[in-house]
Write a protein that holds these residues in place. Structure first.
Motif, PDB file in Angstrom:
ATOM      1  N   ILE A  52       0.844  -1.202   0.000  1.00  0.00           N
ATOM      2  CA  ILE A  52       0.000   0.000   0.000  1.00  0.00           C
ATOM      3  C   ILE A  52       0.876   1.248   0.000  1.00  0.00           C
ATOM      4  N   LYS A  53       0.568   2.168  -0.924  1.00  0.00           N
ATOM      5  CA  LYS A  53       1.355   3.406  -1.015  1.00  0.00           C
ATOM      6  C   LYS A  53       0.932   4.383   0.075  1.00  0.00           C
ATOM      7  N   ASN A  54       1.871   5.230   0.491  1.00  0.00           N
ATOM      8  CA  ASN A  54       1.595   6.265   1.498  1.00  0.00           C
ATOM      9  C   ASN A  54       0.905   5.676   2.730  1.00  0.00           C
ATOM     10  N   LEU A  55       1.552   4.660   3.249  1.00  0.00           N
ATOM     11  CA  LEU A  55       0.993   3.903   4.374  1.00  0.00           C
ATOM     12  C   LEU A  55       1.621   4.331   5.693  1.00  0.00           C
ATOM     13  N   THR A  56       0.770   4.511   6.698  1.00  0.00           N
ATOM     14  CA  THR A  56       1.231   4.586   8.086  1.00  0.00           C
ATOM     15  C   THR A  56       0.582   3.407   8.789  1.00  0.00           C
ATOM     16  N   CYS A  57       1.375   2.553   9.391  1.00  0.00           N
ATOM     17  CA  CYS A  57       0.808   1.361  10.030  1.00  0.00           C
ATOM     18  C   CYS A  57       1.363   1.208  11.443  1.00  0.00           C
ATOM     19  N   LEU A  58       0.478   1.068  12.395  1.00  0.00           N
ATOM     20  CA  LEU A  58       0.869   0.879  13.786  1.00  0.00           C
ATOM     21  C   LEU A  58       0.929  -0.602  14.130  1.00  0.00           C
ATOM     22  N   MET A  59       1.547  -0.885  15.270  1.00  0.00           N
ATOM     23  CA  MET A  59       1.585  -2.244  15.795  1.00  0.00           C
ATOM     24  C   MET A  59       0.398  -2.444  16.745  1.00  0.00           C
ATOM     25  N   GLY A  60      -0.249  -3.608  16.645  1.00  0.00           N
ATOM     26  CA  GLY A  60      -1.326  -3.938  17.581  1.00  0.00           C
ATOM     27  C   GLY A  60      -0.848  -4.946  18.617  1.00  0.00           C
ATOM     28  N   ASN A  61      -1.729  -5.303  19.535  1.00  0.00           N
ATOM     29  CA  ASN A  61      -1.321  -6.227  20.607  1.00  0.00           C
ATOM     30  C   ASN A  61      -1.036  -7.634  20.071  1.00  0.00           C
ATOM     31  N   HIS A  62      -1.751  -8.073  19.034  1.00  0.00           N
ATOM     32  CA  HIS A  62      -1.431  -9.384  18.442  1.00  0.00           C
ATOM     33  C   HIS A  62      -0.095  -9.321  17.693  1.00  0.00           C
ATOM     34  N   ASP A  63       0.167  -8.177  17.062  1.00  0.00           N
ATOM     35  CA  ASP A  63       1.435  -8.017  16.333  1.00  0.00           C
ATOM     36  C   ASP A  63       2.634  -8.055  17.283  1.00  0.00           C
TER      37      ASP A  63
END
Ligand code: ZN
Length: 243
Positions: A52-63
């Motif tokens: 995905i372009k121009n993505l901001t992705c956080l970490m979750g508790n499962h991650d």
């Protein structure tokens, strides 16, 4: 600026595909965490998200658990079984991507992003007015986007009275944003508000609007893959009912 905001994909590739297609052209994509857990497709989801372009992705508790920074015993038996399966099947490069995700809040313009809550970004669930009210002092932007509860909802702080209004949002009804708000786009891969359709939202940062969206996907196909992978039957049942 049209921004796709989504969360809690939970290894459900078919739901993710449906959301990306339904959202269409966007300027940015913000993902609030939990790429893995529960579902049958951890590799396909992580690979698709990386594209995905121009993505901001956080970490979750499962991650964070799959990244080895949280004991799997923190999770209930059925959730843990999926994480153990994901741990086995995830490719090294997909595991690296998960490990690289930030677990701290991100601020973009007028929005703060977290997975759980502003005061406890990985673990706290905001499900009611009381928990929401204790979180409004923990972010400095006019609004905060959260995931984790899997419920498409908004929490509005009435600045004059201090009261918090909780609403489950109607799809396609655009909200005009005013300070202060906590907004949850719902879950892509495992909605828990009795609507099994994949959930997300479109945030327009210029117009200051938020449009909750729902899209149907082929649930039985995902159920078949859950069963074929030997994952708990509960994870197959719940995605058809939305709990
Ligand atoms: Zn989740």
């Amino acid at each position: 600026m049209r921004i796709l905001v989504m969360s809690d994909i939970h290894a459900n590739y078919t739901a993710l595909e449906a959301v990306l297609k339904d959202a269409g052209q966007v300027d940015e994509t913000w993902c609030l965490g939990d790429l893995v857990g529960y579902g049958p497709d951890p590799n396909a989801v992580v690979e698709e998200v990386q594209e995905i372009k121009n993505l901001t992705c956080l970490m979750g508790n499962h991650d964070i658990a799959i990244a080895g920074r949280m004991p799997l015993e923190t999770f209930n038996g059925d959730a843990r079984r999926s994480l153990m399966y994901h741990e086995q099947v995830l490719s090294a490069s997909n595991m690296e991507f998960i490990k690289s995700l930030p677990s701290k809040p991100k601020v973009r313009g007028e929005a703060t992003m977290v997975h759980g809550s502003p005061r406890d970004p990985l673990w706290e669930y905001i499900l009611n007015a009381n928990t929401a009210s204790m979180n409004f002092d923990h972010f400095n932007t006019p609004w905060c986007f959260i995931g984790h509860s899997h419920i498409q909802s908004s929490f509005t702080l009435k600045v004059d009275t201090g009261r918090v209004i909780v609403e489950q949002n109607k799809p396609d009804v655009t909200l005009q944003l005013h300070p202060k708000l906590i907004l949850n786009p719902g879950s892509v891969g495992q909605p828990r508000d009795r609507d099994p359709r994949a959930a997300y939202a479109i945030y327009d940062a210029q117009a200051r609007t938020w449009t909750p969206k729902r899209v149907m996907y082929n649930i039985s196909e995902v159920q078949q893959r859950i069963r074929a992978a030997g994952l708990p039957e509960k994870h197959a049942t719940r995605i058809a009912e939305g709990w």
